[in-house]
Each structure stands twice: as C-alpha cells, then as structure tokens.
Design a protein around this motif. Structure first.
Motif, PDB file in Angstrom:
ATOM      1  N   UNK A 146      18.615  46.234  35.058  1.00 28.58           N
ATOM      2  CA  UNK A 146      17.676  47.111  35.636  1.00 28.58           C
ATOM      3  C   UNK A 146      18.580  48.470  36.025  1.00 28.58           C
ATOM      4  N   UNK A 147      19.823  48.286  36.350  1.00 23.60           N
ATOM      5  CA  UNK A 147      20.609  49.263  37.081  1.00 23.60           C
ATOM      6  C   UNK A 147      21.298  50.174  35.727  1.00 23.60           C
ATOM      7  N   UNK A 148      20.979  49.624  34.601  1.00 24.34           N
ATOM      8  CA  UNK A 148      21.575  50.502  33.595  1.00 24.34           C
ATOM      9  C   UNK A 148      20.549  51.226  32.830  1.00 24.34           C
ATOM     10  N   UNK A 149      19.510  51.447  33.516  1.00 28.45           N
ATOM     11  CA  UNK A 149      18.498  52.188  32.556  1.00 28.45           C
ATOM     12  C   UNK A 149      18.858  53.531  32.353  1.00 28.45           C
TER      13      UNK A 149
ATOM     14  N   UNK B 286      30.809  37.849  41.218  1.00 27.48           N
ATOM     15  CA  UNK B 286      31.926  38.671  40.620  1.00 27.48           C
ATOM     16  C   UNK B 286      31.235  39.635  39.205  1.00 27.48           C
ATOM     17  N   UNK B 287      30.518  38.959  38.315  1.00 29.60           N
ATOM     18  CA  UNK B 287      30.048  39.579  37.359  1.00 29.60           C
ATOM     19  C   UNK B 287      29.066  40.804  37.854  1.00 29.60           C
ATOM     20  N   UNK B 288      28.155  40.357  38.783  1.00 28.97           N
ATOM     21  CA  UNK B 288      27.303  41.416  39.364  1.00 28.97           C
ATOM     22  C   UNK B 288      27.980  42.644  39.847  1.00 28.97           C
ATOM     23  N   UNK B 289      29.129  42.309  40.683  1.00 22.21           N
ATOM     24  CA  UNK B 289      29.934  43.348  41.437  1.00 22.21           C
ATOM     25  C   UNK B 289      30.316  44.192  40.193  1.00 22.21           C
ATOM     26  N   UNK B 290      31.099  43.483  39.115  1.00 23.27           N
ATOM     27  CA  UNK B 290      31.657  44.410  38.261  1.00 23.27           C
ATOM     28  C   UNK B 290      30.599  45.304  37.357  1.00 23.27           C
TER      29      UNK B 290
ATOM     30  N   UNK C 131      43.412  47.475  33.290  1.00 26.11           N
ATOM     31  CA  UNK C 131      42.251  48.138  34.041  1.00 26.11           C
ATOM     32  C   UNK C 131      42.640  49.418  34.616  1.00 26.11           C
ATOM     33  N   UNK C 132      41.762  50.364  34.662  1.00 27.16           N
ATOM     34  CA  UNK C 132      42.037  51.708  35.257  1.00 27.16           C
ATOM     35  C   UNK C 132      41.940  51.797  36.522  1.00 27.16           C
ATOM     36  N   UNK C 133      41.057  51.211  37.245  1.00 23.53           N
ATOM     37  CA  UNK C 133      40.652  51.216  38.438  1.00 23.53           C
ATOM     38  C   UNK C 133      41.198  50.198  39.353  1.00 23.53           C
ATOM     39  N   UNK C 134      41.428  50.126  40.605  1.00 25.37           N
ATOM     40  CA  UNK C 134      41.842  49.298  41.177  1.00 25.37           C
ATOM     41  C   UNK C 134      40.826  48.112  41.466  1.00 25.37           C
ATOM     42  N   UNK C 135      39.438  48.452  41.496  1.00 24.64           N
ATOM     43  CA  UNK C 135      38.463  47.802  41.833  1.00 24.64           C
ATOM     44  C   UNK C 135      38.089  46.782  40.740  1.00 24.64           C
ATOM     45  N   UNK C 136      38.204  47.173  39.481  1.00 25.87           N
ATOM     46  CA  UNK C 136      38.160  46.456  38.336  1.00 25.87           C
ATOM     47  C   UNK C 136      39.397  45.548  38.360  1.00 25.87           C
TER      48      UNK C 136
ATOM     49  N   UNK D  95      29.324  50.400  35.748  1.00 23.95           N
ATOM     50  CA  UNK D  95      28.644  49.920  34.452  1.00 23.95           C
ATOM     51  C   UNK D  95      29.023  50.558  33.271  1.00 23.95           C
ATOM     52  N   UNK D  96      29.518  51.969  33.492  1.00 19.69           N
ATOM     53  CA  UNK D  96      30.145  52.651  32.244  1.00 19.69           C
ATOM     54  C   UNK D  96      31.271  51.910  31.569  1.00 19.69           C
ATOM     55  N   UNK D  97      32.110  51.347  32.357  1.00 20.06           N
ATOM     56  CA  UNK D  97      33.342  50.718  31.832  1.00 20.06           C
ATOM     57  C   UNK D  97      33.034  49.348  31.275  1.00 20.06           C
ATOM     58  N   UNK D  98      31.800  48.624  31.752  1.00 18.40           N
ATOM     59  CA  UNK D  98      31.766  47.219  31.659  1.00 18.40           C
ATOM     60  C   UNK D  98      30.459  46.689  31.272  1.00 18.40           C
ATOM     61  N   UNK D  99      29.747  47.757  30.455  1.00 14.53           N
ATOM     62  CA  UNK D  99      28.337  47.380  30.078  1.00 14.53           C
ATOM     63  C   UNK D  99      28.384  46.145  29.270  1.00 14.53           C
TER      64      UNK D  99
END
Length: 289
Positions: free
Chosen positions: A114-117, A70-74, A28-33, A79-83
């Motif tokens: 809905x957040x991916x629109x 966890x899935x919702x947080x990811x 993963x590139x980001x620490x949150x991921x 979203x652009x990295x884990x769509x």
C-alpha cells in the motif's frame, strides 16, 4: 545416511542468498540500507549454520519475526531503491512457520504494498498487488504442504538425528512387538515413564542413551513425558537397569515403571504419572498384589 534430513541443499541456498545480500549491503549508498541488509546477511548465515542442529530449534519469537521486520523496514525506509524486494514476501511465506507469523507477514506485505501507491502509479500499483497476492497464495500453499510432510515425517522418524528418540506413534507400534517378544523369549520388558520439565527432556535423553542397548529406544510422549522400553533377561536385571537409568537423571524426575503384561492403557498410565506423588512408582502384576 549422511544427509538424512535433506538440509544440505537448503543450507547451500541460504548461504548463496547471504552472499548476494552481503554484496548488496557492501554497495549500498545509504547507511540505513547497509545496516538492514547486513542484518539480513547475518540472519541467513546463522540460520544456515544452525540448520543441521534442528533439535536446537531456532524458533524463538524474535528469530521468526526478524526477516519479516527487516524486509518491511527496508521497503518502508527506501521504497524507491528497493521496490523489487516486495516479491520476497512470497518467499517468506514458503518457510514453515506458525499461523500467527504467516498472518503477520501477510499484514506487513499488505502495508508495504500500500505504501508504494504513489511510487508505482495506479495501474502498476494494482497490477503489482494482484501479482503479489497470487505469489503469496502459492507460497502459502507450499508452506502448508511442507508442514504436512514434516508432521507426517515426525510421526515415523527419529526426533533427533543419531539419537534413539522417537515420537509417541512409534511407541504405540513398538508395544505390540515387545509384548510378543516377552512372551516368545520369556524376557522381562517394562515401560518406564518419566515426567520432567520440557527444557530438561533433551539433556535427559542425552544421558539415557548411554545406558540403553542398541535395540532399546526412548520416546517423547508429550512436552513433559518421556517413555523408555527396557528389555532385560528377568525382573531382577530389569530393576538394576532401571535404577541405573534413574541415577543418571536429576532427582526431580518422577518415574513410573509398568511391566508390559500389566500395561492396559498407555493414556491411563500417563494420567496417573501426572498425579503421582512418590518419585518412583512400580506397578505390580495381579499375582503379586
């Protein structure tokens, strides 16, 4: 049977999934991921390790909620990295779970979709929503089917692998068999009902099983009631064995002993046990009243 409850394949699948998620966390590139994916890996590993211990029941609220949260947080954080992870919602719904967690997972899936629109664009967004809804309906139907199978299995199988602990339906069948045995062999058979807190049931069964014969069983009648069928040569031996069983339990246990010839209604005896004041009550036959 070595894999009686068919957990081996599920355990292997969980471990494979844990390995794949761990690999994704490492790269993963980001620490949150990395944190979210690492937590997912830990959840999968712990679940797979504890899976054979089904009677321990990893069904506490936080444990059931953790994968969905966890899935919702990811999906919400990046979203652009884990769509592609949005399709995992359908898999989560396949896992047997209470209705309220199914509803929560459905709600979280709708929010993250809905957040991916803006990311997907109108046409792709609607298409993804329709496909996700269809897969989630399939996952939900699969979950309902698994729960129906599990419910049917629990009514005819041991509640704990390797222990003489059976569901109430088994007791209702065994009572007729043991009545015939007591008549045919002139044996003394009695039903011992035990009332104790739910958290103490399994420890109590663990102690009782060392005092039971191989042809005797213990039954879980409800969250606070256990039943034991004691088969002895005569009433004197039955009294001695009953006392040994009671001595193995905590003093707070309420007990009710009913010789099978005196048993008219199991439901009535359970209700009487719930209202019983003395710690031990022995039902006498009409000839000794």
């Amino acid at each position: 049977m070595r894999s009686k409850y068919k957990t081996g394949l599920l355990r292997a699948n969980l471990l494979v999934a844990a390995a794949l998620v761990a690999l994704r966390a490492i790269t993963a590139d980001a620490w949150i991921d990395a944190i979210l994916l690492g937590t997912m890996t830990a959840w999968l590993i712990v679940t797979s390790v504890r899976l054979p211990l089904g009677h321990r029941r990893l069904t506490v609220t936080l444990w059931q909620l953790l994968p969905g949260l966890l899935l919702a947080a990811l999906l919400w954080a990046a979203p652009e990295r884990h769509i592609a992870w949005i399709w995992v919602w359908a898999i989560l719904l396949m896992w047997p779970q209470p209705p309220w967690t199914l509803l929560l997972h459905g709600l979280l899936a709708a929010i993250t979709w809905y957040a991916q629109r803006e990311l997907l664009g109108s046409e792709q967004w609607w298409l993804a929503g329709l496909l996700l809804a269809g897969l989630m309906v399939f996952g939900l139907s699969r979950s309902r089917a698994l729960q129906a199978q599990r419910f049917a299995t629990r009514h005819r199988a041991r509640l704990v692998a390797g222990w003489p602990l059976w569901p109430r339906a088994r007791l209702e069948r065994d009572l007729d068999r043991e009545r015939r045995r007591s008549t045919r062999e002139s044996a003394h058979v009695e039903l011992l009902l035990l009332r104790l807190p739910p958290r103490k049931q399994l420890p109590a069964v663990g102690r009782l099983r060392h005092h039971l014969q191989r042809f005797e069983s213990c039954y879980r009648l409800d969250r606070s009631t256990l039943g034991v069928l004691l088969i002895s040569r005569d009433a004197e031996q039955g009294e001695q064995r009953r006392q040994r069983l009671l001595d193995a339990l905590e003093s707070s246990t309420t007990a009710r002993a009913i010789p099978l010839p005196c048993l008219v209604s199991l439901a009535d005896e359970r209700h009487a046990l719930a209202r019983q004041s003395p710690s031990l009550w022995i039902k006498e036959s009409p000839t000794h009243a």
